[in-house]
Scaffold this motif. Structure first.
Motif, PDB file in Angstrom:
ATOM      1  N   LEU A   1       0.862  -1.183   0.000  1.00 27.70           N
ATOM      2  CA  LEU A   1       0.000   0.000   0.000  1.00 27.70           C
ATOM      3  C   LEU A   1       0.895   1.227   0.000  1.00 27.70           C
ATOM      4  CD1 LEU A   1      -2.843   1.286   0.251  1.00 27.70           C
ATOM      5  CD2 LEU A   1      -2.523   1.205   2.736  1.00 27.70           C
ATOM      6  N   ALA A   2       0.739   2.063  -1.013  1.00 22.44           N
ATOM      7  CA  ALA A   2       1.516   3.298  -1.133  1.00 22.44           C
ATOM      8  C   ALA A   2       0.559   4.476  -1.021  1.00 22.44           C
ATOM      9  CB  ALA A   2       2.270   3.330  -2.453  1.00 22.44           C
ATOM     10  N   GLU A   3       0.528   5.124   0.132  1.00 17.46           N
ATOM     11  CA  GLU A   3      -0.418   6.225   0.355  1.00 17.46           C
ATOM     12  C   GLU A   3       0.178   7.591   0.026  1.00 17.46           C
ATOM     13  OE1 GLU A   3      -3.402   5.041   3.812  1.00 17.46           O
ATOM     14  OE2 GLU A   3      -1.315   4.788   4.445  1.00 17.46           O
ATOM     15  N   GLY A   4       1.494   7.727   0.072  1.00 15.65           N
ATOM     16  CA  GLY A   4       2.111   9.008  -0.268  1.00 15.65           C
ATOM     17  C   GLY A   4       1.825  10.080   0.769  1.00 15.65           C
ATOM     18  N   THR A   5       1.497  11.281   0.311  1.00 17.90           N
ATOM     19  CA  THR A   5       1.235  12.402   1.207  1.00 17.90           C
ATOM     20  C   THR A   5      -0.079  12.180   1.950  1.00 17.90           C
ATOM     21  OG1 THR A   5       2.402  13.915  -0.263  1.00 17.90           O
ATOM     22  CG2 THR A   5       0.977  14.891   1.398  1.00 17.90           C
ATOM     23  N   CYS A   6      -0.015  12.318   3.273  1.00 18.36           N
ATOM     24  CA  CYS A   6      -1.195  12.088   4.115  1.00 18.36           C
ATOM     25  C   CYS A   6      -1.283  13.171   5.180  1.00 18.36           C
ATOM     26  CB  CYS A   6      -1.122  10.731   4.801  1.00 18.36           C
ATOM     27  SG  CYS A   6      -1.152   9.304   3.696  1.00 18.36           S
ATOM     28  N   VAL A   7      -2.466  13.311   5.728  1.00 19.20           N
ATOM     29  CA  VAL A   7      -2.681  14.113   6.932  1.00 19.20           C
ATOM     30  C   VAL A   7      -3.147  13.160   8.017  1.00 19.20           C
ATOM     31  CG1 VAL A   7      -3.978  15.974   8.005  1.00 19.20           C
ATOM     32  CG2 VAL A   7      -3.290  16.164   5.612  1.00 19.20           C
ATOM     33  N   GLN A   8      -2.544  13.244   9.192  1.00 18.78           N
ATOM     34  CA  GLN A   8      -2.992  12.381  10.265  1.00 18.78           C
ATOM     35  C   GLN A   8      -3.005  13.118  11.602  1.00 18.78           C
ATOM     36  OE1 GLN A   8      -0.296   9.035   9.823  1.00 18.78           O
ATOM     37  NE2 GLN A   8       0.946   9.662  11.564  1.00 18.78           N
ATOM     38  N   VAL A   9      -3.802  12.592  12.521  1.00 19.23           N
ATOM     39  CA  VAL A   9      -3.988  13.185  13.832  1.00 19.23           C
ATOM     40  C   VAL A   9      -4.305  12.050  14.804  1.00 19.23           C
ATOM     41  CG1 VAL A   9      -6.468  13.578  13.459  1.00 19.23           C
ATOM     42  CG2 VAL A   9      -5.223  15.000  15.127  1.00 19.23           C
ATOM     43  N   LEU A  10      -3.967  12.226  16.063  1.00 20.09           N
ATOM     44  CA  LEU A  10      -4.286  11.221  17.074  1.00 20.09           C
ATOM     45  C   LEU A  10      -5.622  11.559  17.719  1.00 20.09           C
ATOM     46  CD1 LEU A  10      -3.311   8.717  18.682  1.00 20.09           C
ATOM     47  CD2 LEU A  10      -2.411  10.320  20.382  1.00 20.09           C
ATOM     48  N   HIS A  11      -6.528  10.595  17.709  1.00 21.97           N
ATOM     49  CA  HIS A  11      -7.809  10.733  18.411  1.00 21.97           C
ATOM     50  C   HIS A  11      -7.733   9.939  19.698  1.00 21.97           C
ATOM     51  CE1 HIS A  11     -12.040  10.776  19.367  1.00 21.97           C
ATOM     52  NE2 HIS A  11     -12.070   9.454  19.344  1.00 21.97           N
ATOM     53  N   VAL A  12      -8.053  10.575  20.817  1.00 19.72           N
ATOM     54  CA  VAL A  12      -8.087   9.900  22.109  1.00 19.72           C
ATOM     55  C   VAL A  12      -9.532   9.845  22.569  1.00 19.72           C
ATOM     56  CG1 VAL A  12      -7.285   9.890  24.498  1.00 19.72           C
ATOM     57  CG2 VAL A  12      -5.779  10.737  22.677  1.00 19.72           C
ATOM     58  N   GLY A  13     -10.043   8.633  22.754  1.00 23.69           N
ATOM     59  CA  GLY A  13     -11.422   8.487  23.185  1.00 23.69           C
ATOM     60  C   GLY A  13     -12.148   7.419  22.401  1.00 23.69           C
ATOM     61  N   PRO A  14     -13.448   7.280  22.624  1.00 24.45           N
ATOM     62  CA  PRO A  14     -14.231   6.245  21.944  1.00 24.45           C
ATOM     63  C   PRO A  14     -14.218   6.431  20.423  1.00 24.45           C
ATOM     64  CG  PRO A  14     -15.462   7.178  23.799  1.00 24.45           C
ATOM     65  CD  PRO A  14     -14.254   8.044  23.593  1.00 24.45           C
ATOM     66  N   TYR A  15     -14.324   5.319  19.718  1.00 20.93           N
ATOM     67  CA  TYR A  15     -14.328   5.383  18.261  1.00 20.93           C
ATOM     68  C   TYR A  15     -15.486   6.234  17.741  1.00 20.93           C
ATOM     69  CZ  TYR A  15     -11.222   1.335  18.815  1.00 20.93           C
ATOM     70  OH  TYR A  15     -10.191   0.506  19.177  1.00 20.93           O
ATOM     71  N   ASP A  16     -16.622   6.173  18.417  1.00 21.15           N
ATOM     72  CA  ASP A  16     -17.789   6.913  17.939  1.00 21.15           C
ATOM     73  C   ASP A  16     -17.658   8.416  18.130  1.00 21.15           C
ATOM     74  OD1 ASP A  16     -19.146   4.726  16.968  1.00 21.15           O
ATOM     75  OD2 ASP A  16     -20.222   4.342  18.843  1.00 21.15           O
ATOM     76  N   ASP A  17     -16.618   8.857  18.835  1.00 19.24           N
ATOM     77  CA  ASP A  17     -16.384  10.293  18.996  1.00 19.24           C
ATOM     78  C   ASP A  17     -15.440  10.856  17.931  1.00 19.24           C
ATOM     79  OD1 ASP A  17     -18.031  10.182  21.147  1.00 19.24           O
ATOM     80  OD2 ASP A  17     -16.470  10.459  22.671  1.00 19.24           O
ATOM     81  N   GLU A  18     -15.106  10.042  16.931  1.00 14.50           N
ATOM     82  CA  GLU A  18     -14.198  10.499  15.877  1.00 14.50           C
ATOM     83  C   GLU A  18     -14.857  11.508  14.934  1.00 14.50           C
ATOM     84  OE1 GLU A  18     -12.908   7.077  13.783  1.00 14.50           O
ATOM     85  OE2 GLU A  18     -11.841   6.201  15.489  1.00 14.50           O
ATOM     86  N   ALA A  19     -16.193  11.533  14.887  1.00 13.92           N
ATOM     87  CA  ALA A  19     -16.899  12.316  13.878  1.00 13.92           C
ATOM     88  C   ALA A  19     -16.483  13.784  13.877  1.00 13.92           C
ATOM     89  CB  ALA A  19     -18.406  12.188  14.080  1.00 13.92           C
ATOM     90  N   ALA A  20     -16.358  14.390  15.073  1.00 12.05           N
ATOM     91  CA  ALA A  20     -16.013  15.817  15.147  1.00 12.05           C
ATOM     92  C   ALA A  20     -14.623  16.071  14.579  1.00 12.05           C
ATOM     93  CB  ALA A  20     -16.095  16.298  16.590  1.00 12.05           C
TER      94      ALA A  20
END
Length: 207
Positions: free
Chosen positions: A139-158
């Protein structure tokens, strides 16, 4: 014997900070993969995929240590997620409409022959139902944006809404690949509010 390798400590792609949208170039990596569809909380295919992925991942680890003298920590579970409607991820969170690929990264010194041997060993006794669906693929994704989410998976929406509706447009970027999650915590052993998940989105310039 050389020290045990842990990609969470050696690869930038496995590091992120909460509240910080980081732009980085992710190198091409290879993964064990299994595809599926539906709500991971209720779809039998999700649990079956896990039961097939982990045995193969650990057979590869043990073979690497015993036969090659190269030990490593099995990397964390990861997932690619997508749906026809992006709002299924951000606001609606309709998991029944999600497609997914569960993945575990495999070090680059192991190849197709090692993978086939690991699958054969897993299948020799009590083979998981989805073992035949496991594949080794780059898998070659190249340029990405990422961030760490701390908390329940269902709180990722925001966080995802901020990523897609503020950060990407504000920085001249648009999504170019599938939503990617890296699970640094085990939901079976970690309280929901303490789960740590890297949220990643491959991107390209808008112009």
């Amino acid at each position: 014997m050389a020290a045990k390798i842990d990609v969470k400590k050696t690869l930038e792609a496995y590091r992120a900070a909460p509240g910080v949208f980081q732009v980085l170039d992710v190198p091409a990596l290879q993964y064990l993969m299994v595809d599926g569809h539906g709500d991971p909380n209720t779809a039998p295919a999700y649990e079956e995929a896990l039961k097939a992925l982990y045995p193969v991942a650990y057979k590869l680890k043990f073979a690497s240590k015993q036969e090659l003298g190269r030990d490593y920590v099995v990397p964390p579970l990861e997932g690619l997620w997508w749906a026809e409607d992006l709002e299924s991820f951000t606001s609606a969170r309709d998991k029944s409409r999600w497609d997914w690929t569960l993945m575990i990264m495999v070090p680059d010194w192991l190849g197709p022959r090692d993978f086939r041997a690991a699958v054969e060993r897993v299948g020799a006794k009590d083979a998981p139902a989805s073992l035949g669906a496991v594949r080794l693929e780059p898998l070659a994704e190249g340029t990405c944006v990422q961030v760490l989410h701390v908390g329940p998976y269902d709180d990722e929406a925001a966080v995802l809404e901020e990523l897609h509706h503020r950060f990407l447009p504000g920085n001249g970027l648009r999504p170019s690949g599938k939503h990617h999650e890296i699970y640094l915590g085990d939901p079976r052993r970690t309280a929901p509010e303490k789960l740590r998940t890297i949220l990643r989105q491959p991107v390209v310039p808008t112009a």
